[in-house]
Design a protein around this motif. Structure first.
Motif, PDB file in Angstrom:
ATOM      1  N   PRO A   1      53.185  51.329  31.605  1.00 30.58           N
ATOM      2  CA  PRO A   1      53.306  52.531  32.451  1.00 30.58           C
ATOM      3  C   PRO A   1      51.979  53.174  32.813  1.00 30.58           C
ATOM      4  O   PRO A   1      51.837  53.735  33.904  1.00 30.58           O
ATOM      5  CB  PRO A   1      54.164  53.469  31.589  1.00 30.58           C
ATOM      6  CG  PRO A   1      54.963  52.548  30.710  1.00 30.58           C
ATOM      7  CD  PRO A   1      54.032  51.413  30.409  1.00 30.58           C
ATOM      8  N   ALA A   2      50.992  53.099  31.921  1.00 30.91           N
ATOM      9  CA  ALA A   2      49.694  53.727  32.185  1.00 30.91           C
ATOM     10  C   ALA A   2      48.818  52.878  33.094  1.00 30.91           C
ATOM     11  O   ALA A   2      47.811  53.369  33.616  1.00 30.91           O
ATOM     12  CB  ALA A   2      48.963  53.994  30.867  1.00 30.91           C
ATOM     13  N   LEU A   3      49.199  51.606  33.300  1.00 33.10           N
ATOM     14  CA  LEU A   3      48.375  50.692  34.095  1.00 33.10           C
ATOM     15  C   LEU A   3      49.068  50.184  35.354  1.00 33.10           C
ATOM     16  O   LEU A   3      48.414  49.665  36.258  1.00 33.10           O
ATOM     17  CB  LEU A   3      47.961  49.476  33.248  1.00 33.10           C
ATOM     18  CG  LEU A   3      47.194  49.726  31.951  1.00 33.10           C
ATOM     19  CD1 LEU A   3      46.959  48.396  31.239  1.00 33.10           C
ATOM     20  CD2 LEU A   3      45.882  50.431  32.212  1.00 33.10           C
ATOM     21  N   GLN A   4      50.379  50.327  35.438  1.00 35.05           N
ATOM     22  CA  GLN A   4      51.158  49.613  36.441  1.00 35.05           C
ATOM     23  C   GLN A   4      50.836  49.989  37.888  1.00 35.05           C
ATOM     24  O   GLN A   4      51.124  49.215  38.806  1.00 35.05           O
ATOM     25  CB  GLN A   4      52.649  49.821  36.176  1.00 35.05           C
ATOM     26  CG  GLN A   4      53.108  51.259  36.278  1.00 35.05           C
ATOM     27  CD  GLN A   4      54.578  51.416  35.883  1.00 35.05           C
ATOM     28  OE1 GLN A   4      55.222  50.457  35.445  1.00 35.05           O
ATOM     29  NE2 GLN A   4      55.108  52.618  36.045  1.00 35.05           N
ATOM     30  N   ASP A   5      50.218  51.143  38.105  1.00 34.10           N
ATOM     31  CA  ASP A   5      49.873  51.530  39.479  1.00 34.10           C
ATOM     32  C   ASP A   5      48.568  50.912  39.958  1.00 34.10           C
ATOM     33  O   ASP A   5      48.201  51.071  41.130  1.00 34.10           O
ATOM     34  CB  ASP A   5      49.770  53.059  39.578  1.00 34.10           C
ATOM     35  CG  ASP A   5      51.118  53.736  39.375  1.00 34.10           C
ATOM     36  OD1 ASP A   5      52.145  53.103  39.665  1.00 34.10           O
ATOM     37  OD2 ASP A   5      51.135  54.894  38.921  1.00 34.10           O
ATOM     38  N   LEU A   6      47.878  50.221  39.075  1.00 34.22           N
ATOM     39  CA  LEU A   6      46.603  49.611  39.455  1.00 34.22           C
ATOM     40  C   LEU A   6      46.823  48.477  40.448  1.00 34.22           C
ATOM     41  O   LEU A   6      47.680  47.610  40.251  1.00 34.22           O
ATOM     42  CB  LEU A   6      45.878  49.079  38.214  1.00 34.22           C
ATOM     43  CG  LEU A   6      44.518  48.415  38.437  1.00 34.22           C
ATOM     44  CD1 LEU A   6      43.528  49.404  39.036  1.00 34.22           C
ATOM     45  CD2 LEU A   6      43.976  47.838  37.126  1.00 34.22           C
ATOM     46  N   HIS A   7      46.056  48.473  41.527  1.00 31.17           N
ATOM     47  CA  HIS A   7      46.121  47.422  42.546  1.00 31.17           C
ATOM     48  C   HIS A   7      45.376  46.194  42.028  1.00 31.17           C
ATOM     49  O   HIS A   7      44.189  46.268  41.698  1.00 31.17           O
ATOM     50  CB  HIS A   7      45.481  47.912  43.845  1.00 31.17           C
ATOM     51  CG  HIS A   7      45.725  47.002  45.011  1.00 31.17           C
ATOM     52  ND1 HIS A   7      46.883  47.029  45.756  1.00 31.17           N
ATOM     53  CD2 HIS A   7      44.949  46.047  45.570  1.00 31.17           C
ATOM     54  CE1 HIS A   7      46.815  46.125  46.729  1.00 31.17           C
ATOM     55  NE2 HIS A   7      45.651  45.521  46.625  1.00 31.17           N
ATOM     56  N   VAL A   8      46.088  45.061  41.942  1.00 28.70           N
ATOM     57  CA  VAL A   8      45.519  43.838  41.375  1.00 28.70           C
ATOM     58  C   VAL A   8      45.391  42.769  42.455  1.00 28.70           C
ATOM     59  O   VAL A   8      46.377  42.405  43.106  1.00 28.70           O
ATOM     60  CB  VAL A   8      46.388  43.307  40.221  1.00 28.70           C
ATOM     61  CG1 VAL A   8      45.791  42.000  39.674  1.00 28.70           C
ATOM     62  CG2 VAL A   8      46.509  44.347  39.116  1.00 28.70           C
ATOM     63  N   VAL A   9      44.173  42.284  42.617  1.00 29.08           N
ATOM     64  CA  VAL A   9      43.897  41.177  43.539  1.00 29.08           C
ATOM     65  C   VAL A   9      43.508  39.957  42.713  1.00 29.08           C
ATOM     66  O   VAL A   9      42.554  40.014  41.927  1.00 29.08           O
ATOM     67  CB  VAL A   9      42.745  41.529  44.509  1.00 29.08           C
ATOM     68  CG1 VAL A   9      42.397  40.318  45.367  1.00 29.08           C
ATOM     69  CG2 VAL A   9      43.125  42.705  45.384  1.00 29.08           C
ATOM     70  N   LEU A  10      44.251  38.874  42.841  1.00 28.67           N
ATOM     71  CA  LEU A  10      43.890  37.627  42.172  1.00 28.67           C
ATOM     72  C   LEU A  10      42.948  36.856  43.095  1.00 28.67           C
ATOM     73  O   LEU A  10      43.259  36.593  44.252  1.00 28.67           O
ATOM     74  CB  LEU A  10      45.138  36.804  41.852  1.00 28.67           C
ATOM     75  CG  LEU A  10      46.053  37.416  40.790  1.00 28.67           C
ATOM     76  CD1 LEU A  10      47.301  36.565  40.589  1.00 28.67           C
ATOM     77  CD2 LEU A  10      45.307  37.593  39.468  1.00 28.67           C
ATOM     78  N   HIS A  11      41.793  36.509  42.541  1.00 27.79           N
ATOM     79  CA  HIS A  11      40.705  35.904  43.326  1.00 27.79           C
ATOM     80  C   HIS A  11      40.315  34.624  42.612  1.00 27.79           C
ATOM     81  O   HIS A  11      39.683  34.654  41.551  1.00 27.79           O
ATOM     82  CB  HIS A  11      39.530  36.893  43.377  1.00 27.79           C
ATOM     83  CG  HIS A  11      38.379  36.426  44.196  1.00 27.79           C
ATOM     84  ND1 HIS A  11      37.121  36.238  43.670  1.00 27.79           N
ATOM     85  CD2 HIS A  11      38.281  36.115  45.510  1.00 27.79           C
ATOM     86  CE1 HIS A  11      36.294  35.845  44.622  1.00 27.79           C
ATOM     87  NE2 HIS A  11      36.973  35.749  45.736  1.00 27.79           N
ATOM     88  N   THR A  12      40.696  33.474  43.156  1.00 28.35           N
ATOM     89  CA  THR A  12      40.594  32.251  42.378  1.00 28.35           C
ATOM     90  C   THR A  12      40.261  31.035  43.219  1.00 28.35           C
ATOM     91  O   THR A  12      40.538  30.987  44.414  1.00 28.35           O
ATOM     92  CB  THR A  12      41.907  31.993  41.626  1.00 28.35           C
ATOM     93  OG1 THR A  12      41.840  30.760  40.914  1.00 28.35           O
ATOM     94  CG2 THR A  12      43.076  31.939  42.585  1.00 28.35           C
ATOM     95  N   SER A  13      39.676  30.051  42.559  1.00 24.62           N
ATOM     96  CA  SER A  13      39.382  28.776  43.210  1.00 24.62           C
ATOM     97  C   SER A  13      40.576  27.836  43.162  1.00 24.62           C
ATOM     98  O   SER A  13      40.479  26.689  43.570  1.00 24.62           O
ATOM     99  CB  SER A  13      38.177  28.110  42.532  1.00 24.62           C
ATOM    100  OG  SER A  13      38.422  27.921  41.143  1.00 24.62           O
TER     101      SER A  13
END
Length: 306
Positions: free
Chosen positions: A256-268
């Motif tokens: 709940p304390a982290l779930q609003d964070l926008h996550v971009v997966l950046h991978t090869s």
């Protein structure tokens, strides 16, 4: 060897949950190395190589494979060892990194093993070949070394981290209190991403793997009450020791304390990337390595939308 090739072809279509499948190989000695099966297109006996003047000394030649011309890199030389001499008994691992295809010349191919990312540990500190490792693991009481292929490729053909003039003029002045968080096990990749995103004028913090990133994000959330009060966006690799990017994303979205964070997966992992897996863990975006303008523009648009 045909069994290994068939297994590679089947397993490159799979995406695990904090699970890693490694194709094991040797260079000149007994030491075993591993490469993520998801990166591998095929394994074949070393074909006839054509030498071309002025190629990097680590490139033993080019091969024509299935209508495509592929550079073949001697992985022993690229990591500071002696050349692989007997090409008649050697193998080439065809792999895709950062939207391009390369051939890796290896002395022998062993087998495929299945393990968990929790069993993949950061390499020990030291000099020499250790600088070419992103991780190590143990299998059947043997040490398996996982090479930093991105570093090797960057030494052979450096990737430009320059952002175009139009994109470099972008800033996020109204969000200067936010930080950009980067998680990547490759020092080369971390610095590439940092240099590109530094044009936005925001503070940047970095972690070497998913577990380190998760612990730091939890600490920041405890300080503020909600992670988005401090962190504007997380740009994370997928392949990382101890905790991969998929699991990191799932942990964030279930907290709940982290779930609003926008996550971009950046991978090869672009060549075998599974969009369904990204949606399953709740990642907000995916960007293939390494396109500085695309990365900067994506991050900037997210900040502007908030």
């Amino acid at each position: 060897m045909s069994e290994i090739m068939n297994s590679v072809n089947q397993r490159t279509q799979l995406v695990g949950q904090n699970r890693l499948e490694l194709l094991l190989f040797r260079l000149n000695g007994r030491q075993k190395f591993g490469i993520n099966v998801f990166k591998v297109r095929e394994v074949l006996q070393c074909p006839k190589l054509t030498s071309i003047p002025k190629l990097n000394s680590y490139i033993r030649g080019i091969a024509h494979i299935r209508g495509q011309t592929i550079s073949v890199i001697d992985m022993s030389m690229a990591t500071g060892g002696k050349p692989i001499h007997d090409l008649n008994s050697a193998f080439v691992v065809i792999a895709e990194y950062n939207s391009s295809v390369q051939g890796f010349l290896v002395g022998a191919v062993e087998r495929i093993i299945n393990t968990n990312w929790e069993a993949i540990m950061p390499p020990p500190k030291g000099s020499g070949r250790a600088s070419y490792l992103t991780a190590v693991t143990e299998f059947e009481k043997e040490l398996i070394e996982i090479l930093d292929v991105e570093k090797i490729l960057n030494e052979i053909s450096p990737i430009s981290t320059d952002v175009s003039a139009d994109v470099s003029s972008i800033s996020v002045e109204n969000k200067r209190e936010k930080i950009i968080f980067i998680a990547d096990d490759s020092s080369v990749a971390r610095n590439q991403v940092k240099k590109a995103l530094s044009t936005l004028g925001l503070e940047i913090e970095m972690a070497k793997n998913g577990l380190e990133a998760l612990n730091r994000l939890k600490a920041l959330a405890e300080e503020t009450g909600n992670i988005t009060d401090k962190v504007g966006i997380l740009v994370s690799d997928i392949e990382m020791p101890e905790m991969d990017g998929y699991t990191l994303t799932a942990e964030i979205k279930n907290n709940p304390a982290l779930q609003d964070l926008h996550v971009v997966l950046h991978t090869s992992l672009s060549g075998v990337f599974n969009q369904a897996m990204v949606q399953k863990v709740g990642a907000d975006d995916f960007i293939a390595k390494f396109h500085p303008d695309e990365l900067v523009t994506s991050v900037q648009k997210w900040f502007d939308s908030k």
